[in-house]
Design a protein around this motif. Sequence first.
Motif: not given
Length: 193
Positions: A140-141, A144-145, A151, A155
Amino acid sequence: MLAGGRASRLRGTPKPGLLLDGSRLLDRALAAVAGAAATAVVGPDDLAGTVGTAILTREDPPFGGPVAGIDAGLRALDRPGAPGVVVLLAVDVPGASRAVPRLLAALTDDADGACLDRDGHPQWLIAAIRRDRLTGALVTLHAQAGSVHDQPVRRLVAPLRLVGVPDDDGASDDVDTWDDLARLEAAARKGMR
């Protein structure tokens, strides 16, 4: 196990080789997870030959931060029979052997994992997290990023339900500076750690 980083507050001295009460920080961290089905150490190539049966790996490119290190470690352990629970440890936490059993005992069916909590401050790099949930959070991270490099750990763990395990005995004390090492060495001599 996260064993990389620049160790800038230690003027570049690599943390894994630091001695505390006669033992390298790396050896203390490896002992904390000695019962694990498999162990990945994320760190520089010069650790080869010093990690025992653990898999040595590295985030690419190096120095991508702890989330990139977690991703690299999980990838190194991605094989049939991979453990259902992943223990995250930073190599600079010499009290990890006291923490790991508590973290594993704190896992409940309705939680994604458990992490030490020091006076209301979660210690996310001393945690036991269900592998599938951690992998999902990384996916997911990344979506998103665009990358897991640089990161914040906050988060990564934000969507996870982590049980806080009180750190009442300083198991999360880490070695970021020479003063930290001296303080923990003094405590070890007094038999406190």
